[in-house]
Design a protein around this motif. Structure first.
Motif, short mmCIF file in Angstrom:
data_model
loop_
_atom_site.label_atom_id
_atom_site.label_comp_id
_atom_site.label_asym_id
_atom_site.label_seq_id
_atom_site.Cartn_x
_atom_site.Cartn_y
_atom_site.Cartn_z
N TYR A 80 0.84 -1.02 0.02
CA TYR A 80 0.05 0.08 -0.06
C TYR A 80 0.95 1.20 0.01
O TYR A 80 2.11 1.23 0.22
CB TYR A 80 -1.07 -0.13 1.24
CG TYR A 80 -0.31 -0.04 2.62
CD1 TYR A 80 -0.07 1.31 3.18
CD2 TYR A 80 0.03 -1.23 3.22
CE1 TYR A 80 0.52 1.23 4.38
CE2 TYR A 80 0.52 -1.10 4.43
CZ TYR A 80 0.79 -0.06 5.22
OH TYR A 80 1.46 -0.13 6.30
N ILE A 82 1.37 5.38 1.35
CA ILE A 82 0.96 6.38 2.37
C ILE A 82 1.56 7.68 1.79
O ILE A 82 2.52 7.92 1.27
CB ILE A 82 1.73 6.31 3.75
CG1 ILE A 82 0.94 4.85 4.22
CG2 ILE A 82 1.39 7.41 4.57
CD1 ILE A 82 2.03 4.76 5.60
N TYR A 89 -3.19 12.54 6.16
CA TYR A 89 -2.39 11.57 5.07
C TYR A 89 -3.41 10.94 4.19
O TYR A 89 -4.69 11.06 4.33
CB TYR A 89 -2.25 10.69 6.00
CG TYR A 89 -1.13 11.02 7.17
CD1 TYR A 89 0.26 10.76 6.96
CD2 TYR A 89 -1.50 11.80 8.08
CE1 TYR A 89 1.24 11.44 7.73
CE2 TYR A 89 -0.62 12.15 9.12
CZ TYR A 89 0.79 11.99 8.86
OH TYR A 89 1.70 12.61 9.79
N VAL A 91 -4.05 7.31 2.35
CA VAL A 91 -3.59 5.66 2.06
C VAL A 91 -4.24 5.31 1.03
O VAL A 91 -5.29 5.24 0.80
CB VAL A 91 -4.02 4.94 3.46
CG1 VAL A 91 -3.63 3.43 3.31
CG2 VAL A 91 -3.17 5.52 4.56
N PHE A 112 -1.67 2.66 10.48
CA PHE A 112 -1.69 2.68 9.05
C PHE A 112 -1.65 1.11 8.71
O PHE A 112 -2.26 0.69 7.75
CB PHE A 112 -0.46 3.23 8.59
CG PHE A 112 -0.52 5.00 8.32
CD1 PHE A 112 -1.51 5.41 7.77
CD2 PHE A 112 0.30 5.76 9.06
CE1 PHE A 112 -1.70 6.74 7.57
CE2 PHE A 112 0.36 6.95 8.60
CZ PHE A 112 -0.51 7.42 8.26
N ALA A 116 -4.47 -0.90 6.43
CA ALA A 116 -4.25 -1.56 5.15
C ALA A 116 -4.62 -2.74 5.43
O ALA A 116 -5.11 -3.66 4.51
CB ALA A 116 -2.59 -1.46 4.88
#
Length: 124
Positions: A80, A82, A89, A91, A112, A116
């Motif tokens: 993934y 960021i 942020y 994602v 995070f 994810a």
């Protein structure tokens, strides 16, 4: 943008999954495919004026470029992305067919990773 790109039950599941993973830090959730997108959630204190079609186009191309560039590297498979901005942020978690963009306030790296992982299980 097409309404109901994703069925309401799945859309609700994606949003609940994000809320569970990162709580009140969640700013927005957008589901997308190569050709279309649907914003599933936008926190009420945020303006609805983002140019999502440009964002989605960039993120889809970015996913393809990242996946192609790093394929076979010692880093392993792409997981993934960021992106860090002054105000929050972004994602991006993408498969070959679909993806989810999540924007957040400041959260930890563990958050995070949890986000994810949770979204990845929904997309599988």
């Amino acid at each position: 943008m097409t309404a109901d790109l994703v069925d309401p039950e799945t859309a609700d599941h994606i949003v609940r999954t994000c809320r569970t993973a990162i709580g009140d830090s969640l700013r927005s959730v957008t589901y997308f495919t190569r050709d279309d997108f649907e914003q599933l959630y936008l926190r009420s204190d945020l303006e609805q004026d983002a140019d999502l079609s440009t964002f989605i186009g960039h993120e889809w191309r970015g996913f393809q470029l990242t996946e192609d560039t790093y394929a076979g590297s010692e880093l392993g498979d792409y997981s993934y992305t960021i992106r860090v901005f002054d105000g929050g942020y972004l994602v991006r978690l993408t498969t070959d067919r679909e993806g989810v963009l999540v924007t957040t306030d400041g959260i930890s790296m563990q958050d995070f990773e949890a986000l994810a992982s949770a979204i990845g299980s929904v997309l599988r």
